[in-house]
Design a protein around this motif. Sequence first.
Motif, PDB file in Angstrom:
ATOM      1  N   GLU A   1      16.232 -24.479  23.774  1.00 56.41           N
ATOM      2  CA  GLU A   1      15.347 -25.408  23.088  1.00 56.41           C
ATOM      3  C   GLU A   1      15.710 -25.497  21.603  1.00 56.41           C
ATOM      4  N   VAL A   2      16.020 -24.364  21.011  1.00 54.53           N
ATOM      5  CA  VAL A   2      16.443 -24.330  19.608  1.00 54.53           C
ATOM      6  C   VAL A   2      17.733 -25.121  19.441  1.00 54.53           C
ATOM      7  N   GLU A   3      18.681 -24.893  20.318  1.00 53.73           N
ATOM      8  CA  GLU A   3      19.966 -25.576  20.237  1.00 53.73           C
ATOM      9  C   GLU A   3      19.812 -27.083  20.403  1.00 53.73           C
ATOM     10  N   VAL A   4      19.008 -27.504  21.365  1.00 51.63           N
ATOM     11  CA  VAL A   4      18.789 -28.932  21.596  1.00 51.63           C
ATOM     12  C   VAL A   4      18.114 -29.569  20.379  1.00 51.63           C
ATOM     13  N   THR A   5      17.153 -28.879  19.801  1.00 48.76           N
ATOM     14  CA  THR A   5      16.464 -29.399  18.624  1.00 48.76           C
ATOM     15  C   THR A   5      17.434 -29.562  17.464  1.00 48.76           C
ATOM     16  N   MET A   6      18.297 -28.579  17.256  1.00 44.84           N
ATOM     17  CA  MET A   6      19.285 -28.674  16.181  1.00 44.84           C
ATOM     18  C   MET A   6      20.264 -29.814  16.446  1.00 44.84           C
ATOM     19  N   LEU A   7      20.693 -29.963  17.705  1.00 45.92           N
ATOM     20  CA  LEU A   7      21.625 -31.041  18.044  1.00 45.92           C
ATOM     21  C   LEU A   7      20.989 -32.416  17.849  1.00 45.92           C
TER      22      LEU A   7
END
Length: 115
Positions: free
Chosen positions: A57-63
């Motif tokens: 979820e963190v990675e998707v938000t950053m992307l």
Amino acid sequence: MGEKIKVGCKIPQEWQAKIELLAKERKIEPNKIIYEALGQYLGENANTDDSRLNALEVEVTMLKRQLAELTILVRNRQPSSLTKLPEVQPNVEDDDFIEDEPDEILYDFLPPEER
């Protein structure tokens, strides 16, 4: 991991705004964002709930944020005059212009004995 201590530092206002936005998107407290960022920088597993889903979820938000920033950059760099390029028409009067099939053009370049 051991006992936890409180640390602090001064950061630019722009960073604070980004941290608050990220926290709002993930529906968590801003201090949790900072905690996870420090853990990631140090190569430690800092997920507070130890969930792989949370890490994704963190990675998707950053992307998503990076994609939005890149979209803005691309839009700002595209000149409006290039939205439609003029079509180039061949000059029919030009001696080099040959309106043949592609296979015929290839035969024209062969020596006469190989045609």
